[in-house]
Design a protein around this motif. Structure first.
Motif, short mmCIF file in Angstrom:
data_model
loop_
_atom_site.label_atom_id
_atom_site.label_comp_id
_atom_site.label_asym_id
_atom_site.label_seq_id
_atom_site.Cartn_x
_atom_site.Cartn_y
_atom_site.Cartn_z
N THR A 248 7.89 -2.17 4.50
CA THR A 248 8.70 -0.97 4.32
C THR A 248 7.91 0.10 3.59
O THR A 248 6.88 -0.19 2.96
CB THR A 248 9.96 -1.29 3.48
OG1 THR A 248 9.55 -1.60 2.14
CG2 THR A 248 10.76 -2.45 4.07
N PRO A 249 8.38 1.33 3.64
CA PRO A 249 7.72 2.38 2.85
C PRO A 249 7.67 2.04 1.36
O PRO A 249 6.69 2.36 0.68
CB PRO A 249 8.57 3.62 3.13
CG PRO A 249 9.12 3.38 4.50
CD PRO A 249 9.41 1.91 4.56
N MET A 250 8.72 1.40 0.83
CA MET A 250 8.69 1.01 -0.57
C MET A 250 7.61 -0.02 -0.83
O MET A 250 6.93 0.03 -1.87
CB MET A 250 10.06 0.46 -1.00
CG MET A 250 10.14 0.07 -2.47
SD MET A 250 9.79 1.47 -3.59
CE MET A 250 10.12 0.72 -5.19
N GLY A 251 7.42 -0.93 0.10
CA GLY A 251 6.34 -1.90 -0.05
C GLY A 251 4.99 -1.21 -0.10
O GLY A 251 4.12 -1.56 -0.92
N LYS A 252 4.78 -0.23 0.77
CA LYS A 252 3.54 0.54 0.75
C LYS A 252 3.37 1.25 -0.59
O LYS A 252 2.27 1.28 -1.16
CB LYS A 252 3.53 1.57 1.88
CG LYS A 252 3.37 1.00 3.28
CD LYS A 252 3.46 2.07 4.34
CE LYS A 252 2.32 3.05 4.26
NZ LYS A 252 2.36 4.04 5.38
N ARG A 253 4.44 1.82 -1.09
CA ARG A 253 4.37 2.56 -2.35
C ARG A 253 3.95 1.64 -3.50
O ARG A 253 3.16 2.02 -4.36
CB ARG A 253 5.72 3.21 -2.64
CG ARG A 253 5.73 4.11 -3.87
CD ARG A 253 7.04 4.87 -3.96
NE ARG A 253 7.24 5.71 -2.78
CZ ARG A 253 8.37 6.32 -2.50
NH1 ARG A 253 9.42 6.18 -3.29
NH2 ARG A 253 8.48 7.08 -1.43
N LEU A 254 4.49 0.43 -3.51
CA LEU A 254 4.14 -0.52 -4.58
C LEU A 254 2.66 -0.89 -4.52
O LEU A 254 1.99 -0.98 -5.55
CB LEU A 254 5.00 -1.77 -4.48
CG LEU A 254 6.49 -1.61 -4.81
CD1 LEU A 254 7.22 -2.92 -4.58
CD2 LEU A 254 6.68 -1.14 -6.24
N ILE A 255 2.15 -1.10 -3.31
CA ILE A 255 0.74 -1.44 -3.16
C ILE A 255 -0.14 -0.27 -3.61
O ILE A 255 -1.12 -0.44 -4.34
CB ILE A 255 0.42 -1.82 -1.71
CG1 ILE A 255 0.98 -3.22 -1.40
CG2 ILE A 255 -1.09 -1.81 -1.46
CD1 ILE A 255 0.80 -3.64 0.05
N LEU A 256 0.20 0.93 -3.17
CA LEU A 256 -0.61 2.09 -3.52
C LEU A 256 -0.53 2.39 -5.02
O LEU A 256 -1.51 2.83 -5.62
CB LEU A 256 -0.16 3.30 -2.71
CG LEU A 256 -0.45 3.19 -1.20
CD1 LEU A 256 0.20 4.34 -0.44
CD2 LEU A 256 -1.96 3.17 -0.94
N ASN A 257 0.62 2.13 -5.62
CA ASN A 257 0.73 2.31 -7.06
C ASN A 257 -0.17 1.32 -7.80
O ASN A 257 -0.83 1.68 -8.78
CB ASN A 257 2.19 2.11 -7.50
CG ASN A 257 2.36 2.29 -9.00
OD1 ASN A 257 2.19 3.38 -9.54
ND2 ASN A 257 2.70 1.20 -9.69
N ARG A 258 -0.20 0.09 -7.33
CA ARG A 258 -1.10 -0.90 -7.94
C ARG A 258 -2.56 -0.47 -7.76
O ARG A 258 -3.38 -0.62 -8.68
CB ARG A 258 -0.86 -2.28 -7.31
CG ARG A 258 -1.87 -3.34 -7.70
CD ARG A 258 -1.89 -3.63 -9.18
NE ARG A 258 -2.93 -4.60 -9.52
CZ ARG A 258 -3.55 -4.67 -10.69
NH1 ARG A 258 -3.24 -3.84 -11.66
NH2 ARG A 258 -4.48 -5.58 -10.91
#
Length: 286
Positions: A248-258
């Motif tokens: 999901t877009p939220m999953g992408k956001r979490l990875i990019l934040n890390r």
């Protein structure tokens, strides 16, 4: 005195009164991540026991002297590392995870979450350890009960009751039905569940399908089904030895934040997914 059941490298393990007993042979012969972290080339009952005993000695796991705050982030894109950074940046308000000696816990402090999850692996069943429970509560955590119950759906509900609305929930792959139940409960409760599936080794194709439909992030571990099912549906993959798939877009956001918090070098490029080069995966995939 307490007893705990867990899985590590696909082996079933019992910790009883501080003593480790590896009950079954590991399901995998080798794992790139475990080789990198612990120097293990070939898995055995002895390597599983050694690693767990090291965790117990260094972090007090499964005992009354458990370390409950940790800054070290040993895994580049581990679940606890990703969630700790998400808490720091305000992407989530709280995280529901499991701890030995406490069961399902709602945590809101990054360093506490990291201590709980950094080396937690495949907890199946746990019994209460008073010092862990009281220590977590002193650090602002919510326990769903004092019996050590593992129930991530109830943990999500308790987090909502406490006033949190952006709640991450980590669950083991074999609890795929909980992921579906969480999607149903979030609509009823008016809160957002960000779901992370970990410890997926050995899950069925059907379970992988449910995780791919319901989760934001799925760790592939040594699962062939996750690589084939979730990998093909993923929007983004981080890592090639133990791929983490964002669905999901939220999953992408979490990875990019890390990635923003990660101090090492990284490469990001366009590719058809999954990217799972031979010779870089755990053996065997199950």
């Amino acid at each position: 005195m307490s007893e705990h059941l867990l899985e590590m490298a696909g082996a079933r393990v019992r910790v009883r009164d501080g003593k480790v007993e590896v009950l079954t042979e590991p399901a995998i012969r080798s794992c790139p991540l475990r080789q990198d972290l612990y120097g293990i080339k070939v898995e055995s009952k002895e390597t599983v026991k050694r690693v767990l005993e090291e965790h117990m000695a260094e972090l007090g796991m499964y005992g009354p002297k458990r370390v409950l705050e940790l800054e070290d982030k040993p895994v580049s894109f581990g679940a606890s590392e990703i969630l700790s950074d998400a808490l720091t940046e305000g992407l989530i308000d709280a995280a529901v995870l499991v701890s030995e000696g406490a069961g399902t816990v709602v945590a809101t402090r990054p360093e506490v979450l990291q201590a709980i999850g950094a080396h937690m692996t495949g907890l199946v069943k746990t019994e209460p350890i008073e010092e862990i429970q009281s220590g977590l509560e002193e650090r602002g955590c919510i326990l769903i009960d004092r019996q050590g119950t593992v129930d991530q759906v109830l943990g999500f509900e308790r987090a909502v009751e406490a006033g949190y609305s952006r709640i991450a929930v980590s669950l083991a792959g074999h609890r795929a039905d909980d992921a579906r139940a969480l999607r149903e409960r979030e609509r009823a409760l008016g809160a957002r569940a960000t779901i992370l599936a970990v410890h997926t080794t050995g899950i069925s194709e059907n379970e992988a399908q449910v995780l791919a439909e319901c989760c934001d992030l799925v760790w592939s571990c040594a699962s062939r089904s996750v690589r084939e099912v979730a990998g093909g549906k993923a929007l983004m993959q981080i890592g090639i030895a133990i791929p983490v798939f964002a669905l999901t877009p939220m999953g992408k956001r979490l990875i990019l934040n890390r990635a923003m918090h990660f101090s090492g070098q990284l490469v990001l490029h366009r590719a058809g997914l999954p990217v799972t080069p031979e010779g870089k995966q755990p053996e065997p995939l199950v």
